[in-house]
Motif scaffolding. Structure first.
Motif, PDB file in Angstrom:
ATOM      1  N   MET A   1      30.164  67.959  11.960  1.00  0.00           N
ATOM      2  CA  MET A   1      31.564  68.207  11.667  1.00  0.00           C
ATOM      3  C   MET A   1      31.661  69.222  10.523  1.00  0.00           C
ATOM      4  O   MET A   1      31.082  69.029   9.462  1.00  0.00           O
ATOM      5  N   ALA A   2      32.411  70.290  10.741  1.00  0.00           N
ATOM      6  CA  ALA A   2      32.594  71.330   9.721  1.00  0.00           C
ATOM      7  C   ALA A   2      33.601  70.871   8.672  1.00  0.00           C
ATOM      8  O   ALA A   2      34.573  70.185   8.988  1.00  0.00           O
ATOM      9  N   ASP A   3      33.349  71.250   7.423  1.00  0.00           N
ATOM     10  CA  ASP A   3      34.211  70.848   6.305  1.00  0.00           C
ATOM     11  C   ASP A   3      35.258  71.924   6.029  1.00  0.00           C
ATOM     12  O   ASP A   3      34.958  72.940   5.410  1.00  0.00           O
ATOM     13  N   GLY A  50      32.626  74.670  18.485  1.00  0.00           N
ATOM     14  CA  GLY A  50      32.794  73.241  18.246  1.00  0.00           C
ATOM     15  C   GLY A  50      33.665  72.939  17.036  1.00  0.00           C
ATOM     16  O   GLY A  50      34.294  71.885  16.958  1.00  0.00           O
ATOM     17  N   ALA A  51      33.721  73.878  16.093  1.00  0.00           N
ATOM     18  CA  ALA A  51      34.508  73.662  14.883  1.00  0.00           C
ATOM     19  C   ALA A  51      36.011  73.680  15.158  1.00  0.00           C
ATOM     20  O   ALA A  51      36.793  73.199  14.337  1.00  0.00           O
ATOM     21  N   ASP A  53      37.535  71.843  17.248  1.00  0.00           N
ATOM     22  CA  ASP A  53      37.942  70.441  17.329  1.00  0.00           C
ATOM     23  C   ASP A  53      38.195  69.854  15.945  1.00  0.00           C
ATOM     24  O   ASP A  53      39.089  69.026  15.774  1.00  0.00           O
ATOM     25  N   ASP A  54      37.414  70.285  14.959  1.00  0.00           N
ATOM     26  CA  ASP A  54      37.585  69.781  13.594  1.00  0.00           C
ATOM     27  C   ASP A  54      38.924  70.203  12.995  1.00  0.00           C
ATOM     28  O   ASP A  54      39.413  69.573  12.065  1.00  0.00           O
TER      29      ASP A  54
END
Length: 192
Positions: A1-3, A50-51, A53-54
């Motif tokens: 998960m990217a911050d 994918g980031a 979605d974060d």
């Protein structure tokens, strides 16, 4: 998960009552911007997708705040989005906003068939960006072609991203450039 740590949001509201010529119905435009940490600043990451979605919760939260500030969804018929990366980011990092920003507005506004207009750029603190606006159900409705300029004096910092959403109620004041009119929208493909 990217911050994507959120540092700040700001809302811009505008109501135009007159723009020359005869009296006209008022027009409202609103925008919200957010400054977030760019987890990819200064790095090359092959797969960024994918980031997105974060960022979906941020897109929904920003959409909800903007709709509330504008007094609800009734009559909102224009939208757009924009993103800007700081100097340590890549333009491709701004593309992370396409899905979370666009689909959040579509989800909250109900039937919204047209593509969400978008702009992207790189800049530092104080850099402004134009958020393009278009009709929510038909991209060819000229009366709703517009842009709303936004920016913050202290961002984006080199390692930040600025994300923006904008919405409008009604056409430009005294729109008279012809083309597809709102009452001619066929609502089948988002174009006409």
């Amino acid at each position: 998960m990217a911050d994507f740590t959120l540092r700040k949001t700001m809302i811009f509201l505008e109501e135009t009552l007159h723009d020359g010529g005869p009296d006209a119905a008022p027009r409202q435009r609103g925008a919200i911007v957010a400054l977030v940490k760019n987890p990819f600043a200064g790095l090359y990451q092959q797969d960024l997708s994918g980031a997105m979605d974060d960022l979906k919760p941020l897109g929904l939260a920003m959409t909800d705040k903007l709709i509330a500030a504008m007094g609800g969804t009734d009559g909102i018929d224009g939208y757009g989005k924009a993103a800007m990366c700081g100097t340590d980011g890549e333009l491709e990092h701004t593309a992370l906003w396409h899905v979370p920003g666009g689909y959040a507005m579509r989800e909250r506004l109900g039937e919204a068939l047209a593509i969400v207009p978008s702009s992207m750029k790189q800049g530092g603190p104080g850099t402004r960006i134009d958020v393009p606006l278009g009709h929510i159900n038909a991209a060819y409705v000229r009366s709703h072609f517009d842009a709303m300029e936004v920016g913050l004096p202290e961002g984006p910092r080199a390692d930040e991203l600025l994300f923006a959403l904008a919405m409008s109620r009604g056409p430009r004041i005294h729109s008279r450039m012809g083309g597809l009119e709102v009452d001619q929208i066929s609502k089948f493909d988002g174009l006409r």
